[in-house]
Design a protein around this motif. Structure first.
Motif, PDB file in Angstrom:
ATOM      1  N   ASP A  46       0.808  -1.213   0.000  1.00 58.32           N
ATOM      2  CA  ASP A  46       0.000   0.000   0.000  1.00 58.32           C
ATOM      3  C   ASP A  46       0.846   1.270   0.000  1.00 58.32           C
ATOM      4  O   ASP A  46       0.357   2.349  -0.325  1.00 58.32           O
ATOM      5  N   GLU A  47       2.102   1.127   0.379  1.00 59.38           N
ATOM      6  CA  GLU A  47       2.984   2.308   0.452  1.00 59.38           C
ATOM      7  C   GLU A  47       3.967   2.388  -0.708  1.00 59.38           C
ATOM      8  O   GLU A  47       4.814   3.278  -0.744  1.00 59.38           O
ATOM      9  N   GLN A  48       3.863   1.430  -1.638  1.00 61.13           N
ATOM     10  CA  GLN A  48       4.803   1.405  -2.759  1.00 61.13           C
ATOM     11  C   GLN A  48       4.640   2.642  -3.645  1.00 61.13           C
ATOM     12  O   GLN A  48       3.544   2.928  -4.111  1.00 61.13           O
ATOM     13  N   VAL A  49       5.745   3.362  -3.852  1.00 62.04           N
ATOM     14  CA  VAL A  49       5.683   4.547  -4.726  1.00 62.04           C
ATOM     15  C   VAL A  49       6.548   4.403  -5.979  1.00 62.04           C
ATOM     16  O   VAL A  49       6.344   5.117  -6.956  1.00 62.04           O
ATOM     17  N   VAL A  50       7.501   3.490  -5.947  1.00 66.10           N
ATOM     18  CA  VAL A  50       8.342   3.277  -7.127  1.00 66.10           C
ATOM     19  C   VAL A  50       7.764   2.109  -7.924  1.00 66.10           C
ATOM     20  O   VAL A  50       7.679   0.991  -7.434  1.00 66.10           O
ATOM     21  N   THR A  51       7.326   2.403  -9.148  1.00 66.05           N
ATOM     22  CA  THR A  51       6.622   1.396  -9.952  1.00 66.05           C
ATOM     23  C   THR A  51       7.586   0.449 -10.675  1.00 66.05           C
ATOM     24  O   THR A  51       8.752   0.778 -10.909  1.00 66.05           O
ATOM     25  N   GLU A  52       7.060  -0.707 -11.038  1.00 68.43           N
ATOM     26  CA  GLU A  52       7.868  -1.681 -11.773  1.00 68.43           C
ATOM     27  C   GLU A  52       8.286  -1.131 -13.138  1.00 68.43           C
ATOM     28  O   GLU A  52       9.412  -1.369 -13.586  1.00 68.43           O
ATOM     29  N   GLU A  53       7.416  -0.374 -13.802  1.00 76.10           N
ATOM     30  CA  GLU A  53       7.727   0.202 -15.118  1.00 76.10           C
ATOM     31  C   GLU A  53       8.993   1.041 -15.056  1.00 76.10           C
ATOM     32  O   GLU A  53       9.862   0.971 -15.918  1.00 76.10           O
ATOM     33  N   LEU A  54       9.070   1.830 -14.004  1.00 75.24           N
ATOM     34  CA  LEU A  54      10.213   2.718 -13.790  1.00 75.24           C
ATOM     35  C   LEU A  54      11.509   1.914 -13.625  1.00 75.24           C
ATOM     36  O   LEU A  54      12.527   2.202 -14.245  1.00 75.24           O
ATOM     37  N   VAL A  55      11.436   0.888 -12.802  1.00 72.29           N
ATOM     38  CA  VAL A  55      12.620   0.072 -12.492  1.00 72.29           C
ATOM     39  C   VAL A  55      13.055  -0.724 -13.724  1.00 72.29           C
ATOM     40  O   VAL A  55      14.240  -0.859 -14.008  1.00 72.29           O
TER      41      VAL A  55
END
Ligand code: G3D
Ligand code: MG
Length: 183
Positions: free
Chosen positions: A127-136
Motif C-alpha cells: 500500500d505504500e509502494q511509490v516506485v513502480t515496476e515500469e520505472l525500475v
C-alpha cells in the motif's frame, strides 16, 4: 569435483533501505559461523549452488551504520566482483539515489565493469509502494545498455523472505559467468 569460487559482493544503497536485513535473511540458514570478522568490514559468506559443477561463495559486504554514498570509502568497493543496488519501494529518493551509488562504485573501480542488480526492497508494504515496476524496468534497461550485460531487477521483502534467495542466486549466477568469462 565441484569447482568453488569466492567473490566479493557489495550491497549499496541509502540508509534503512534494508541492506542488513537482506544480508541477514540470506545468511539465516546458510550461515558460516567461521566467517572472518575484520574491524570495519561487516561481511558474511554465503555459498550459492549454481549447478552440479559449480558453487560460488558470495562474500557479502554491507555498509555498517547509516552512511551516505559520499562517505563510503573506496576500500569498501575494492575487489568487488558484483554489486546490488538496493532501494526502498516506499521512498522515492532512495531510488533516485541509486545513480549516485553507481557513480561512486564506477569511480572507485576505475570504470571496470562488474555484474549489477537492482533490488526494490520492502515490497510487503504494498500500500505504500511509490516506485513502480515500469520505472525500475526502464532503469534496468538503461543500465544494461551502459554496462554491456544484463542488469536484472527484483522486488524483495527481507521481512517475509520473498524473492531474497532467488535474487542472490541470480546475482551469483551472473558473477560466476563473469568470472568464467562466459559472455
Ligand atoms: P540498512 O541496512 O539498509 O540501513 P536495515 O537497513 O536492514 O537496517 O533496515 C532498516 C529498517 O527497515 C528496519 O526497521 C528493518 O526492519 C526494516 N526493513 C528491512 N527490510 C524490510 C522489508 O522487506 N519490509 C519491511 N516492512 N521492513 C523492512 P527498524 O524499524 O528496525 O529500523
Ligand atoms: Mg545496515
Amino acid at each position: 569435483m565441484k569447482k568453488k569460487f569466492i567473490a566479493k559482493l557489495v550491497l549499496l544503497g541509502d540508509g534503512a533501505v534494508g541492506k542488513t536485513s537482506l544480508k541477514r535473511r540470506i545468511t539465516e540458514d546458510k550461515f558460516d559461523p567461521n566467517q572472518d570478522m575484520t574491524i570495519g568490514a561487516d561481511f558474511a559468506r554465503v555459498p550459492i549452488e549454481i549447478s552440479e559443477d559449480y558453487e560460488i561463495i558470495l562474500q557479502i559486504w554491507d555498509i555498517a551504520g547509516q552512511t551516505k554514498f559520499s562517505n563510503v570509502t573506496a576500500n569498501y568497493y575494492k575487489g568487488a566482483k558484483g554489486a546490488i543496488l538496493v532501494f526502498d519501494v516506499t521512498r522515492y529518493e532512495t531510488y533516485q539515489n541509486l545513480f549516485n551509488w553507481l557513480q561512486k562504485l564506477d569511480q572507485s573501480l576505475n570504470h571496470q565493469k562488474i555484474p549489477l542488480m537492482i533490488i526494490g526492497n520492502k515490497i510487503d508494504l504494498v500500500d505504500e509502494q511509490v516506485v513502480t515496476e515500469e520505472l525500475v524496468k526502464e532503469y534496468s534497461k538503461q543500465l544494461s545498455d551502459w554496462l554491456g550485460m544484463s542488469v536484472p531487477y527484483a522486488f524483495t521483502s527481507a521481512k517475509t523472505g520473498y524473492n531474497v534467495k532467488k535474487s542472490f542466486f541470480i546475482m551469483g549466477n551472473n558473477m560466476l559467468d563473469q568470472l568464467l568469462g562466459n559472455f
